[in-house]
Write an enzyme that holds these catalytic residues in place. Sequence first.
Site, PDB file in Angstrom:
ATOM      1  N   ASP A  67       0.815  -1.225   0.000  1.00 47.35           N
ATOM      2  CA  ASP A  67       0.000   0.000   0.000  1.00 47.35           C
ATOM      3  C   ASP A  67       0.843   1.267   0.000  1.00 47.35           C
ATOM      4  OD1 ASP A  67       0.988  -0.287   2.585  1.00 47.35           O
ATOM      5  OD2 ASP A  67      -0.920  -0.925   3.411  1.00 47.35           O
ATOM      6  N   ASN A 136      -6.964  -2.974  14.534  1.00 46.82           N
ATOM      7  CA  ASN A 136      -8.361  -3.220  14.143  1.00 46.82           C
ATOM      8  C   ASN A 136      -8.486  -4.424  13.201  1.00 46.82           C
ATOM      9  OD1 ASN A 136      -7.334  -2.260  11.761  1.00 46.82           O
ATOM     10  ND2 ASN A 136      -8.727  -0.519  11.567  1.00 46.82           N
ATOM     11  N   HIS A 138      -6.790  -4.909  10.380  1.00 47.34           N
ATOM     12  CA  HIS A 138      -6.562  -4.696   8.948  1.00 47.34           C
ATOM     13  C   HIS A 138      -5.289  -5.381   8.481  1.00 47.34           C
ATOM     14  CE1 HIS A 138      -4.341  -0.538   9.540  1.00 47.34           C
ATOM     15  NE2 HIS A 138      -3.484  -1.535   9.577  1.00 47.34           N
ATOM     16  N   GLU A 143      -9.419  -1.935   5.737  1.00 50.67           N
ATOM     17  CA  GLU A 143     -10.049  -1.652   7.023  1.00 50.67           C
ATOM     18  C   GLU A 143     -11.266  -2.556   7.230  1.00 50.67           C
ATOM     19  OE1 GLU A 143      -8.135  -0.032   8.761  1.00 50.67           O
ATOM     20  OE2 GLU A 143      -7.920   2.088   8.284  1.00 50.67           O
TER      21      GLU A 143
HETATM   22  P1  PGA Z   1       2.559  -1.382  12.641  1.00 47.23           P
HETATM   23  O1  PGA Z   1       1.472  -1.456  11.483  1.00 47.23           O
HETATM   24  O2  PGA Z   1       3.595  -2.410  12.303  1.00 47.23           O
HETATM   25  O3  PGA Z   1       3.109  -0.005  12.542  1.00 47.23           O
HETATM   26  O4  PGA Z   1       1.862  -1.666  13.912  1.00 47.23           O
HETATM   27  C1  PGA Z   1       0.988  -2.681  11.079  1.00 47.23           C
HETATM   28  C2  PGA Z   1      -0.227  -2.506  10.202  1.00 47.23           C
HETATM   29  O5  PGA Z   1      -0.975  -1.537  10.415  1.00 47.23           O
HETATM   30  O6  PGA Z   1      -0.428  -3.331   9.299  1.00 47.23           O
END
Ligand code: PGA
Length: 255
Positions: A67, A136, A138, A143
């Site tokens: 992404d 959450n 994702h 999302e």
């Molecule tokens: P993070 O993000 O490693 O910064 O916790 C992971 C994600 O949101 O996929």
Amino acid sequence: MKVLIFDTAEAAAQRCAAHLLDRVRENPCAVLGLATGGTMLPVYDRVATTYLAERVSFSQVTTFNLDEYVGLASKHVCSYHSYMRVALFDRIDIDLGKTHIPKGDAVDLAAEARAYEQQITASGGIDLQLLGIGQNGHIGFNEPTSSLASRTRVIVLTEETRHANRIYFTKHADTPRRAITMGIGTILAAKACLVLGTGEGKSDAIAAMIEGPLSARCPASALQMHPAVTVIVDRAAAAGLKLGDDYQRVHPNGA
Ligand code: PGA
């Protein structure tokens, strides 16, 4: 799912890096799906130091990132293009022409998303998709309530995600509201997936992904449908698992 539980976040990240490096050693032309976020930084650090020590060449490897933020130019210091250069690409012998990240500043984002899917298909498909997980649930920036069959597209980020990523931006207002992300269907099309989750903040999402119902409420639960998923967690991220002892018995200390 193969669930590997390690005592520390460092050990979990090391195992994740070793898994990635093994795939490149087995197939120097591997197509890797890459992830960003804080969780992946120690993984890429380990990959880069092993590259230097053992000269595991990435020159034939192709990569596709999950992404990018909409509205950020590749050169923006907070873009995932910049993240990948600093964390990994500038530290190994990868051919930048073989690396792909969606362009968040494309004029026609829908066309960019379609082209990204076509590039993945033209590469022969992703051999191993690396994934972090949001609090959450994702994966990529899919999302909650994303279609489990979704493909690369633009998505509106939740406020929870914007707050989690706030630390990388000067102020909340600067935190992007949209992203272009591989879809869940895109991720499920990878031949194998490798998920890394560390820290207690991820424990609910990890439990929902592995043991919860298959539901768009937790996008990562879609991985229950994939035949080749390895999940690597530290003890803190494993804390919400009801069947943690069983996973430990099957793969003691990540073996
Ligand atoms: P993070 O993000 O490693 O910064 O916790 C992971 C994600 O949101 O996929």
